[in-house]
Enzyme design. Structure first.
Site, PDB file in Angstrom:
ATOM      1  N   LYS A 353       0.822  -1.219   0.000  1.00  0.00           N
ATOM      2  CA  LYS A 353       0.000   0.000   0.000  1.00  0.00           C
ATOM      3  C   LYS A 353       0.847   1.256   0.000  1.00  0.00           C
ATOM      4  CE  LYS A 353       0.344  -2.128   4.041  1.00  0.00           C
ATOM      5  NZ  LYS A 353       0.209  -3.491   4.435  1.00  0.00           N
ATOM      6  N   VAL A 380      -5.375  -2.952   0.413  1.00  0.00           N
ATOM      7  CA  VAL A 380      -6.350  -2.363   1.346  1.00  0.00           C
ATOM      8  C   VAL A 380      -7.324  -3.447   1.781  1.00  0.00           C
ATOM      9  CG1 VAL A 380      -8.046  -0.537   1.708  1.00  0.00           C
ATOM     10  CG2 VAL A 380      -6.217  -0.192   0.052  1.00  0.00           C
ATOM     11  N   GLY A 382      -6.830  -6.292   3.301  1.00  0.00           N
ATOM     12  CA  GLY A 382      -6.421  -7.701   3.276  1.00  0.00           C
ATOM     13  C   GLY A 382      -7.367  -8.462   2.364  1.00  0.00           C
ATOM     14  N   GLY A 434       2.066 -12.217  12.390  1.00  0.00           N
ATOM     15  CA  GLY A 434       2.294 -11.788  11.008  1.00  0.00           C
ATOM     16  C   GLY A 434       1.367 -10.685  10.544  1.00  0.00           C
ATOM     17  N   GLU A 437       3.466  -4.582  10.294  1.00  0.00           N
ATOM     18  CA  GLU A 437       4.492  -4.232   9.306  1.00  0.00           C
ATOM     19  C   GLU A 437       5.868  -4.525   9.910  1.00  0.00           C
ATOM     20  OE1 GLU A 437       3.574  -3.072   6.120  1.00  0.00           O
ATOM     21  OE2 GLU A 437       1.738  -3.801   7.026  1.00  0.00           O
ATOM     22  N   ASP A 448       0.215   3.344   8.022  1.00  0.00           N
ATOM     23  CA  ASP A 448      -0.330   2.278   7.182  1.00  0.00           C
ATOM     24  C   ASP A 448      -1.790   2.594   6.824  1.00  0.00           C
ATOM     25  OD1 ASP A 448      -0.111  -0.760   6.303  1.00  0.00           O
ATOM     26  OD2 ASP A 448      -1.978  -0.567   7.435  1.00  0.00           O
ATOM     27  N   LYS A 452      -3.564   3.412   3.095  1.00  0.00           N
ATOM     28  CA  LYS A 452      -4.768   2.717   2.604  1.00  0.00           C
ATOM     29  C   LYS A 452      -5.891   3.717   2.318  1.00  0.00           C
ATOM     30  CE  LYS A 452      -3.616  -1.532   5.088  1.00  0.00           C
ATOM     31  NZ  LYS A 452      -3.719  -2.211   6.380  1.00  0.00           N
ATOM     32  N   GLY A 549      -2.640 -10.492   7.862  1.00  0.00           N
ATOM     33  CA  GLY A 549      -2.242 -11.870   8.113  1.00  0.00           C
ATOM     34  C   GLY A 549      -2.035 -12.633   6.820  1.00  0.00           C
TER      35      GLY A 549
HETATM   36  N1  HSE Z   1       0.095  -4.184   8.985  1.00  0.00           N
HETATM   37  C1  HSE Z   1      -1.081  -4.202   8.230  1.00  0.00           C
HETATM   38  C2  HSE Z   1      -2.257  -4.280   9.186  1.00  0.00           C
HETATM   39  C3  HSE Z   1      -1.063  -5.399   7.339  1.00  0.00           C
HETATM   40  O1  HSE Z   1      -2.042  -4.617  10.334  1.00  0.00           O
HETATM   41  O2  HSE Z   1      -3.378  -3.999   8.788  1.00  0.00           O
HETATM   42  C4  HSE Z   1      -2.198  -5.411   6.327  1.00  0.00           C
HETATM   43  O3  HSE Z   1      -2.130  -4.324   5.487  1.00  0.00           O
END
Ligand code: HSE
Length: 597
Positions: A353, A380, A382, A434, A437, A448, A452, A549
């Site tokens: 993103k 955006v 996931g 996971g 970032e 982040d 998005k 994830g």
């Molecule tokens: N680090 C981001 C979040 C990953 O936690 O939403 C997905 O974009």
């Protein structure tokens, strides 16, 4: 109370049936999840009717005969339907892993009524309202095929009966067709495995289908479809075409030859590794080049032996690469590689993103000039298909504002803090799972979410704000006392990105920490969930899913890859590779996509 419409196209249905020929083992549920996600991401609601795993029904019949020597068909029916029950639950688990909102329902929970011989019954009724009500929370309802209930319990529909379940669901729900997904890509004039001259049909009428299908589609299902005027499609996983069975003239299909596309995957972190598993499961569609990583020795020992790693970009980005998948993250190397991929004539699929927020205009221009696809659905939401929803609504000027919980890590941490857990522990857990970032301050400080939100503005309003102009609040500004006070007042903190077009042609976009009442739909979002409210002239549309994830993000990236594959994998003749560098339909700033069919 505000009524939240769960989805803009809440009543666009697909009935998809997955038979034993595509459910051969537990790994196949992930493939089937890809197929279902292909539909839900275009805004369709899906009823997925599943058969038992391959061989299970035979094994259950044999076991029933062994134990009961065929003493009671009614009790035998109760046994043999268990294969479908188990399969439906497995399907639900696979969809949950990918972050697709799903409900698994047994026939008695839908009043799915059957009548007749316990081993060869017909379906005679469904409580449509009960099924439709479940779509308020779920994008997919998984139903076991092959059986229904009469006043004395479960009875089965005969071998191949899952086809009949799908036809009847399409009829009762008013779906435009029942799509039966098999291990062949349609109905052929003869068995294509045995007769190389067998040809596929694009279209058949019901009687012709019955004659040539040789049991590929259950006879009883064809008869009911004819009587009820239900269109039946026979297709295989991942294909855009099918044989259509309806009241119509027969139409033979043109020959199709597809070649695998060569994919260069850059990065093998949480998401890249998940995506590689999906790619390995589709060797006829994708060939994987060595994966670009910083330290090959770190990845090789635990990885699938079919995967190879390199730190040499030239080895990863071979000359015959068709698609580059960028899963490196960051805005350094990833940014330059994204540009060079398109300059060198490769399609680009990315979840990055930050790069898209910075360079969308440049990358879209490169893609357009070179006739290439640029896909970034996973950037955006996931696995939550927010961009796809906006692409559908924006051309109708149907978007007034968008609000969303769009950072899974922040939501995960706020959820943990609300339960009284420690900040540092929650961050560490988000990293371990996971979601976070590489530098979690990107999540915590709202960067982040701002990236998005910029992309959302672009899809909602055609305006790409400079991310530096998006104001943001950091989770570090939130003291335990503020959280506790909010909890006392019955409120819950959420990080919310919000954008609204102003009347000067600009857009107001900000990332805020908001204390929301429990009645707000965002308050119910747990862990890494994402949720989006689209404000429309007609009201509010709410969509949700897993926003971070490995599996949800890999699901969205794989869906992008499959879109590219369907657009570009056709060769003019066997063995001849063409098309990937050809000009394709021009791209505007949105992501071109076919309907799920
Ligand atoms: N680090 C981001 C979040 C990953 O936690 O939403 C997905 O974009």
């Amino acid at each position: 109370m505000t009524q939240y419409q769960p989805s803009s196209q809440a009543r666009r249905f697909s009935v998809l049936k997955f038979g034993s020929s595509v459910l051969r083992n537990a790994d196949d549920y992930a493939r089937v999840a890809h197929e279902i996600y292909r539909h839900t991401r275009t805004g369709e609601k899906v009823v997925a009717v599943v058969s038992a795993l391959d061989g299970e029904t035979d094994a259950l019949f044999a076991m029933g005969d062994q134990v009961g020597q065929g003493s009671s068909d009614r009790v035998l029916a109760r046994l043999v339907r268990c294969g479908e029950l188990k399969s439906a639950a497995l399907m639900g688990l696979a969809l949950e892993r990918s972050g697709v909102p799903v409900a698994v329902l047994d026939p008695h929970e839908m009043d799915l009524v059957a009548s007749g011989d316990p081993l060869d019954a017909n379906l005679s009724g469904l409580n449509r309202e009960k099924v439709l009500a479940r779509f308020d929370q779920a994008d997919v309802i998984v139903a076991p095929g092959f059986f229904g209930e009469d006043e004395n319990g479960p009875i089965t529909l005969g071998r191949g009966g899952t086809d009949l379940t799908a036809v009847m669901f399409a009829h009762w729900l008013g779906a435009d067709r029942a799509r039966l997904i098999k291990d062949v890509d349609g109905v052929y004039s003869d068995d294509p495995a045995k007769n190389p001259d067998a040809h596929r049909f694009d279209a058949l009428d019901y009687e012709a289908a019955r004659k040539v299908s040789h049991g590929l589609v259950q006879d009883k299902a064809i008869s009911r479809a004819k009587a009820l005027d239900v269109v039946v499609e026979v297709a295989s996983l991942g294909k855009a075409y099918a044989t259509r069975i309806a009241a119509q003239v027969e139409k033979p299909a043109a020959a199709r030859v597809e070649r695998p596309l060569r994919v260069a995957v850059l990065g093998h972190g949480a998401v890249g590794a998940g995506l590689c598993q999906h790619l390995l499961a589709h060797p006829n569609r994708f060939q994987l080049s060595p994966i670009l990583v910083r330290n090959p020795a770190k990845h090789s020992p635990d990885a699938d032996p079919r995967l190879h790693f390199t730190q040499d970009p030239a080895e990863a980005l071979r000359d015959d690469t068709d698609i580059v998948v960028e899963a490196l993250g960051g805005t350094g190397f990833a940014r330059s590689l994204s540009q060079s991929a398109l300059r060198d004539g490769r399609h680009l699929v990315t979840a990055n993103k930050a790069v898209i927020a910075l360079d969308l205009a440049l990358l879209s221009g490169l893609a357009r000039e070179n006739g290439l696809d640029l896909r970034y659905s996973a950037a955006v939401g996931g696995g939550t298909p927010i961009l796809e929803h906006l692409d559908e609504l924006a051309p109708k000027n149907d978007v007034l504002a968008v609000e969303g919980v769009m950072n899974g890590t922040c939501n995960f941490i706020l959820d943990a803090l609300d339960r009284g857990e420690l900040f540092a522990d929650a961050v560490a857990e988000a990293q371990r799972l996971g979601f976070a970032e590489a530098d979690p301050s990107t999540d915590l400080d709202g960067d982040d979410a701002a990236d998005k939100l910029a992309i959302i503005c672009h899809h909602a309003f055609g305006i790409m704000p400079d991310v530096r102009d998006i104001s943001r609040e950091s989770l570090s500004d939130l003291s335990p006392e503020r959280i506790a006070a909010a909890r006392e007042a019955g409120l819950v903190f959420k990080q919310v990105g919000r954008c609204v077009a102003d009347n000067t042609g600009g857009v107001d976009a900000r990332v805020e920490l908001r204390a929301l009442p429990q009645s707000h739909p965002f308050a119910a979002l747990r862990n890494e969930a994402n949720g989006f409210l689209i404000h429309r002239p007609q009201g509010l549309t709410y969509i949700k899913g897993k926003g971070a994830g490995r599996w949800p993000t890999a699901e969205a990236m794989f869906a992008d890859l499959m879109d590219v594959q369907r657009r570009h994998a056709r060769s003019a003749s066997p063995g001849k590779t063409t098309t990937t560098r050809q000009k394709t339909a021009s791209q505007d700033h949105r992501m071109p996509r076919e309907s799920a069919l």
